[in-house]
Design a protein around this motif. Structure first.
Motif, PDB file in Angstrom:
ATOM      1  N   CYS A  99      41.105 144.154  67.728  1.00 63.51           N
ATOM      2  CA  CYS A  99      40.013 143.909  66.783  1.00 63.51           C
ATOM      3  C   CYS A  99      39.444 142.500  66.987  1.00 63.51           C
ATOM      4  O   CYS A  99      40.067 141.516  66.603  1.00 63.51           O
ATOM      5  CB  CYS A  99      40.515 144.071  65.351  1.00 63.51           C
ATOM      6  N   LEU A 100      38.261 142.429  67.597  1.00 64.43           N
ATOM      7  CA  LEU A 100      37.657 141.133  67.898  1.00 64.43           C
ATOM      8  C   LEU A 100      36.466 140.866  66.974  1.00 64.43           C
ATOM      9  O   LEU A 100      35.349 140.599  67.415  1.00 64.43           O
ATOM     10  CB  LEU A 100      37.216 141.096  69.368  1.00 64.43           C
ATOM     11  N   VAL A 101      36.695 140.971  65.686  1.00 60.76           N
ATOM     12  CA  VAL A 101      35.651 140.702  64.699  1.00 60.76           C
ATOM     13  C   VAL A 101      36.189 139.700  63.684  1.00 60.76           C
ATOM     14  O   VAL A 101      37.373 139.374  63.676  1.00 60.76           O
ATOM     15  CB  VAL A 101      35.205 141.997  63.976  1.00 60.76           C
ATOM     16  N   ALA A 102      35.266 139.245  62.822  1.00 56.49           N
ATOM     17  CA  ALA A 102      35.657 138.336  61.728  1.00 56.49           C
ATOM     18  C   ALA A 102      36.422 137.127  62.245  1.00 56.49           C
ATOM     19  O   ALA A 102      35.958 136.422  63.136  1.00 56.49           O
ATOM     20  CB  ALA A 102      36.460 139.102  60.674  1.00 56.49           C
ATOM     21  N   GLU A 103      37.628 136.896  61.703  1.00 53.84           N
ATOM     22  CA  GLU A 103      38.361 135.669  62.037  1.00 53.84           C
ATOM     23  C   GLU A 103      38.781 135.596  63.496  1.00 53.84           C
ATOM     24  O   GLU A 103      38.913 134.511  64.058  1.00 53.84           O
ATOM     25  CB  GLU A 103      39.587 135.496  61.139  1.00 53.84           C
ATOM     26  N   SER A 104      38.989 136.759  64.142  1.00 51.74           N
ATOM     27  CA  SER A 104      39.394 136.723  65.548  1.00 51.74           C
ATOM     28  C   SER A 104      38.245 136.255  66.441  1.00 51.74           C
ATOM     29  O   SER A 104      38.448 135.503  67.392  1.00 51.74           O
ATOM     30  CB  SER A 104      39.903 138.094  66.010  1.00 51.74           C
ATOM     31  N   ALA A 105      37.011 136.687  66.141  1.00 49.08           N
ATOM     32  CA  ALA A 105      35.849 136.255  66.908  1.00 49.08           C
ATOM     33  C   ALA A 105      35.608 134.757  66.711  1.00 49.08           C
ATOM     34  O   ALA A 105      35.262 134.034  67.655  1.00 49.08           O
ATOM     35  CB  ALA A 105      34.617 137.043  66.487  1.00 49.08           C
ATOM     36  N   GLU A 106      35.796 134.294  65.490  1.00 44.27           N
ATOM     37  CA  GLU A 106      35.645 132.860  65.203  1.00 44.27           C
ATOM     38  C   GLU A 106      36.712 132.054  65.940  1.00 44.27           C
ATOM     39  O   GLU A 106      36.441 130.968  66.462  1.00 44.27           O
ATOM     40  CB  GLU A 106      35.751 132.615  63.697  1.00 44.27           C
ATOM     41  N   ALA A 107      37.920 132.587  65.985  1.00 39.33           N
ATOM     42  CA  ALA A 107      39.013 131.907  66.682  1.00 39.33           C
ATOM     43  C   ALA A 107      38.725 131.780  68.172  1.00 39.33           C
ATOM     44  O   ALA A 107      39.057 130.771  68.801  1.00 39.33           O
ATOM     45  CB  ALA A 107      40.327 132.664  66.464  1.00 39.33           C
ATOM     46  N   ILE A 108      38.091 132.817  68.738  1.00 39.14           N
ATOM     47  CA  ILE A 108      37.720 132.782  70.158  1.00 39.14           C
ATOM     48  C   ILE A 108      36.750 131.637  70.419  1.00 39.14           C
ATOM     49  O   ILE A 108      36.912 130.868  71.369  1.00 39.14           O
ATOM     50  CB  ILE A 108      37.097 134.127  70.589  1.00 39.14           C
ATOM     51  N   SER A 109      35.734 131.509  69.589  1.00 40.20           N
ATOM     52  CA  SER A 109      34.740 130.444  69.758  1.00 40.20           C
ATOM     53  C   SER A 109      35.375 129.066  69.639  1.00 40.20           C
ATOM     54  O   SER A 109      35.095 128.169  70.445  1.00 40.20           O
ATOM     55  CB  SER A 109      33.625 130.595  68.716  1.00 40.20           C
ATOM     56  N   GLU A 110      36.231 128.900  68.644  1.00 40.72           N
ATOM     57  CA  GLU A 110      36.889 127.606  68.443  1.00 40.72           C
ATOM     58  C   GLU A 110      37.806 127.267  69.609  1.00 40.72           C
ATOM     59  O   GLU A 110      37.882 126.120  70.048  1.00 40.72           O
ATOM     60  CB  GLU A 110      37.686 127.609  67.136  1.00 40.72           C
ATOM     61  N   MET A 111      38.502 128.276  70.119  1.00 37.33           N
ATOM     62  CA  MET A 111      39.403 128.066  71.247  1.00 37.33           C
ATOM     63  C   MET A 111      38.632 127.643  72.490  1.00 37.33           C
ATOM     64  O   MET A 111      39.028 126.729  73.214  1.00 37.33           O
ATOM     65  CB  MET A 111      40.200 129.341  71.522  1.00 37.33           C
ATOM     66  N   ILE A 112      37.501 128.291  72.743  1.00 38.64           N
ATOM     67  CA  ILE A 112      36.684 127.979  73.922  1.00 38.64           C
ATOM     68  C   ILE A 112      36.207 126.524  73.883  1.00 38.64           C
ATOM     69  O   ILE A 112      36.143 125.849  74.910  1.00 38.64           O
ATOM     70  CB  ILE A 112      35.478 128.936  74.010  1.00 38.64           C
ATOM     71  N   LYS A 113      35.892 126.039  72.679  1.00 37.90           N
ATOM     72  CA  LYS A 113      35.376 124.679  72.535  1.00 37.90           C
ATOM     73  C   LYS A 113      36.390 123.616  72.964  1.00 37.90           C
ATOM     74  O   LYS A 113      35.992 122.582  73.507  1.00 37.90           O
ATOM     75  CB  LYS A 113      34.977 124.424  71.076  1.00 37.90           C
ATOM     76  N   VAL A 114      37.668 123.876  72.717  1.00 36.39           N
ATOM     77  CA  VAL A 114      38.676 122.827  72.947  1.00 36.39           C
ATOM     78  C   VAL A 114      39.605 123.092  74.123  1.00 36.39           C
ATOM     79  O   VAL A 114      40.232 122.172  74.643  1.00 36.39           O
ATOM     80  CB  VAL A 114      39.527 122.600  71.677  1.00 36.39           C
ATOM     81  N   ASN A 115      39.699 124.346  74.567  1.00 33.02           N
ATOM     82  CA  ASN A 115      40.604 124.659  75.665  1.00 33.02           C
ATOM     83  C   ASN A 115      39.991 124.248  77.001  1.00 33.02           C
ATOM     84  O   ASN A 115      38.863 124.612  77.310  1.00 33.02           O
ATOM     85  CB  ASN A 115      40.927 126.161  75.686  1.00 33.02           C
ATOM     86  N   SER A 116      40.739 123.498  77.789  1.00 33.73           N
ATOM     87  CA  SER A 116      40.234 123.014  79.071  1.00 33.73           C
ATOM     88  C   SER A 116      41.018 123.575  80.255  1.00 33.73           C
ATOM     89  O   SER A 116      40.909 123.079  81.376  1.00 33.73           O
ATOM     90  CB  SER A 116      40.284 121.484  79.115  1.00 33.73           C
ATOM     91  N   THR A 117      41.795 124.627  79.993  1.00 34.37           N
ATOM     92  CA  THR A 117      42.620 125.234  81.040  1.00 34.37           C
ATOM     93  C   THR A 117      42.171 126.641  81.400  1.00 34.37           C
ATOM     94  O   THR A 117      42.183 127.027  82.570  1.00 34.37           O
ATOM     95  CB  THR A 117      44.095 125.292  80.591  1.00 34.37           C
ATOM     96  N   LEU A 118      41.777 127.420  80.398  1.00 37.73           N
ATOM     97  CA  LEU A 118      41.421 128.825  80.593  1.00 37.73           C
ATOM     98  C   LEU A 118      40.235 128.980  81.542  1.00 37.73           C
ATOM     99  O   LEU A 118      39.197 128.369  81.355  1.00 37.73           O
ATOM    100  CB  LEU A 118      41.088 129.465  79.245  1.00 37.73           C
ATOM    101  N   LYS A 119      40.412 129.836  82.547  1.00 31.70           N
ATOM    102  CA  LYS A 119      39.346 130.071  83.525  1.00 31.70           C
ATOM    103  C   LYS A 119      38.784 131.487  83.452  1.00 31.70           C
ATOM    104  O   LYS A 119      37.645 131.730  83.848  1.00 31.70           O
ATOM    105  CB  LYS A 119      39.860 129.792  84.942  1.00 31.70           C
ATOM    106  N   GLY A 120      39.582 132.423  82.950  1.00 24.70           N
ATOM    107  CA  GLY A 120      39.131 133.800  82.834  1.00 24.70           C
ATOM    108  C   GLY A 120      39.421 134.376  81.462  1.00 24.70           C
ATOM    109  O   GLY A 120      40.552 134.293  80.976  1.00 24.70           O
ATOM    110  N   LEU A 121      38.381 134.951  80.812  1.00 26.58           N
ATOM    111  CA  LEU A 121      38.535 135.522  79.470  1.00 26.58           C
ATOM    112  C   LEU A 121      37.954 136.934  79.456  1.00 26.58           C
ATOM    113  O   LEU A 121      36.778 137.135  79.716  1.00 26.58           O
ATOM    114  CB  LEU A 121      37.820 134.651  78.439  1.00 26.58           C
ATOM    115  N   ASP A 122      38.808 137.917  79.164  1.00 25.05           N
ATOM    116  CA  ASP A 122      38.400 139.325  79.151  1.00 25.05           C
ATOM    117  C   ASP A 122      38.397 139.844  77.720  1.00 25.05           C
ATOM    118  O   ASP A 122      39.443 140.022  77.105  1.00 25.05           O
ATOM    119  CB  ASP A 122      39.371 140.143  80.009  1.00 25.05           C
TER     120      ASP A 122
END
Length: 258
Positions: A99-122
């Motif tokens: 389930c990628l809605v509501a708080e999970s979708a928001e968490a994805i955006s926040e994670m992308i802003k600060v994570n400097s290691t992740l290269k691939g996101l599916d």
């Protein structure tokens, strides 16, 4: 374990069987159908999310994590994604089919802003998800009950336009993510316009999957226009979107990389 680098938990029934035997045959079939789908009850999903969250907080060796098709609820998916804000080892994460809605979708955006290691996101929610469902329901009555349970299951919701906007905005602050998969989500033409505007200024993303996202002609045109400016993207999948041929070929002469 300090040797493990890749962990694949895709399409597992990560749930506890807490249902009681029902006297009604119809109710029993519904319970069996939910078991086949691997639907998580709250306690098991919460426990799983907590365990993965705690592991990601301290693990410094795991680089690939696949949690696709596990029907995690939004709050549990968000819990896992939040751990990646401080994790410095995971390079590729597959978490579509939850389930990628509501708080999970928001968490994805926040994670992308600060994570400097992740290269691939599916985040794809594509055709293989439905293939799995069809395999689970063999008999006609099972199929009817199965589809019924799926239609009432919030875990089938795709990313919304707001979610797409949030992810694209977060990506503007990220200079490490090079692969993004959004297949199967109902992005449509409005979402494609958001992605198109993002692509015009992005110089990091090299691989983008938008298969079966209902782009159609207008959405295809928005992506095609972006490719006249974007020179970073080298791998683009926009198959199964009912896009006119004139749009799909519009940018090929000017963007030789794609």
């Amino acid at each position: 374990n300090k040797a493990l680098r890749k962990l694949n938990l895709e399409e597992n029934k990560l749930h506890e069987n807490t249902s009681e035997e029902s006297e009604a045959d119809e109710e029993e079939k519904k319970i069996q159908t939910n078991e086949k789908a691997g639907l998580l009850n709250e306690s098991s999903g919460e426990k799983l999310a907590k365990n993965i969250w705690e592991a990601l907080k301290v693990n410094a060796t795991l680089t690939h994590l696949n949690l696709k098709l596990n029907r995690l609820e939004a709050e549990h998916t968000a819990k896992i994604i939040e751990a990646l804000q401080s994790n410095a080892s995971i390079k590729k994460l597959k978490i579509g089919g939850n389930c990628l809605v509501a708080e999970s979708a928001e968490a994805i955006s926040e994670m992308i802003k600060v994570n400097s290691t992740l290269k691939g996101l599916d985040l794809s929610f594509d055709v293989e998800y439905w293939d799995y469902f069809e395999d689970c329901a063999k008999e006609e009555e099972d199929t009817r009950l199965f589809i019924e349970s799926l239609l009432n299951n919030e875990m089938l919701e795709s990313l919304s336009l707001k979610d797409i906007e949030g992810i694209c905005e977060a990506l503007r602050a990220n200079d490490t993510l090079v692969e993004l998969s959004l297949g199967g989500n109902e992005i449509r033409s409005e979402g494609a316009k958001v992605i198109g505007r993002f692509l015009k200024t992005n110089t990091t993303l090299t691989k983008l999957k938008l298969r079966n996202t209902k782009l159609e002609h207008e959405g295809g045109a928005a992506i095609a226009e972006a490719l006249t400016i974007n020179k970073a993207l080298t791998d683009l999948n926009i198959s199964s979107n009912n896009i006119a041929v004139s749009y799909t070929h519009l940018t090929l002469p000017t963007n030789r990389a794609v």
